[in-house]
Design an enzyme around this catalytic site. Sequence first.
Site, short mmCIF file in Angstrom:
data_model
loop_
_atom_site.label_atom_id
_atom_site.label_comp_id
_atom_site.label_asym_id
_atom_site.label_seq_id
_atom_site.Cartn_x
_atom_site.Cartn_y
_atom_site.Cartn_z
N ARG A 29 0.87 -1.18 0.00
CA ARG A 29 0.00 0.00 0.00
C ARG A 29 0.91 1.23 0.00
NH1 ARG A 29 -4.93 2.11 2.23
NH2 ARG A 29 -5.36 3.85 0.80
N GLU A 31 0.72 4.58 0.02
CA GLU A 31 0.67 5.72 0.92
C GLU A 31 1.07 5.38 2.35
OE1 GLU A 31 -3.89 6.34 2.19
OE2 GLU A 31 -3.58 6.26 0.01
N ARG A 34 5.42 3.11 1.17
CA ARG A 34 6.30 3.36 0.02
C ARG A 34 7.60 4.04 0.42
NH1 ARG A 34 4.90 3.65 -5.13
NH2 ARG A 34 2.73 4.12 -4.66
N GLY A 62 3.53 7.21 -18.40
CA GLY A 62 2.70 7.26 -19.59
C GLY A 62 2.25 5.90 -20.08
N GLU A 96 -4.05 -6.93 -7.15
CA GLU A 96 -2.70 -7.51 -7.25
C GLU A 96 -2.65 -8.84 -6.51
OE1 GLU A 96 0.38 -3.69 -7.49
OE2 GLU A 96 0.41 -5.04 -5.78
#
Length: 412
Positions: A29, A31, A34, A62, A96
């Site tokens: 997760r 937030e 990381r 992108g 995931e």
Amino acid sequence: MASTSIQRACSSSSASIPRWKYDVFLSFRGEETRENFTDHLYTSLIERGIHTFRDDEEIERGSEIAPQLLKSIEESRFCKVIISEGYAHSTWCLDELVKIIECVKENGQTIIPIFYHVDPSDVRKQTGSFEEAFVNLEKQNEEKAKRWRNALRKASNISGWHLEHGYESMFIKKIANDIHKQLNCNILHVGENIVGMDFHLDKLKSFINIKLNEVRMIGIYGIGGIGKTTIAKAICNSISYQFDGWSFLENIRETKNCSDLLHLQQKLLNDILKGRNMKFHNIDEGINVIKDRLHSKKVLIVFDHVDNLCQLEYIVGKHDWFYPGSRIIITTRDKHLLDVHEVDETYKAKELNYEESNELFNRYAFKQSVPKDDYKDLLNRVMGYTKGLPLALKVLGVFLYSKTVPEWESSL
């Protein structure tokens, strides 16, 4: 020690079908972890040469993230799922996890859950913060919520790691060391036809005594062709994961002048400091940099084929240059060099016995561990000629491979 070379070695050791592109996929997760736990774990894995995927590192901007992530999961041998308190609040993480569980079943990958400040029973039973998350998730999509619940239950029933108290750095080190062992990363090539190595390794490990929190220098000596370099590579493969950094400096006897020694000093530091491209202008400066930068790291250094005392003095000078727990292994033909340098233990690499010599020679001469019947009478002559030297047995075995009995008799 370039990390790319280790990654290739890890990949080759796990080169089953399918061939894995990554050693480890990290699911987390963002937030919550990381910039702390996940980042520290990722760094620790990369420093050990373990090719690790995390989405913010590997995916180009992108691109379509979801398809690439799914593909990366399929291409990873191990999936480490960092389940934190808010993990179930992210449908991205849950998707995931569903994919990871599918890959475990279909491709034989291994999932390793890490319960980061959460109780595994809360994950399994979906209580606490996980219950709160699913109240909302089931309102959004009840069918998907069932799949997500099932994936979490399966993950929580797998043996993994649980961080509740203690230092994160020590916890991360244990995780990284464990995955290194599971990957069986033989970072240095020692060849396939190895005979009698277990005895050498057991003896050297008793000298190295990894549990002692002191600097130890171990010397391996013996005549040319006896296998000193192979033994040193094998021990390095066996124990390197237990150190903060390592370097294998090969064929030192080719260093003939100051510029060569300067290059060795730089290679040693670049290996251990992970390619930070350390540069200095003279040997004395190099000594000071080695003492300054390696004095706070537990390191493994293998110094191969030493034939001059200055090589030792300028590269691995004294015990107090290094951090407690560090190990320096030196190979040489000249035991006197080891005595003068005052190493802690010396180990003489001895010739193979008759049975070991026979087996090694047969592997090269016949591509099997036993000889062909017509050639058995000639083996005693081979053993007498090679005198238990692994290199001689290999060279002669390769030379005589596929030749007739008369050709053997002529050559011997």
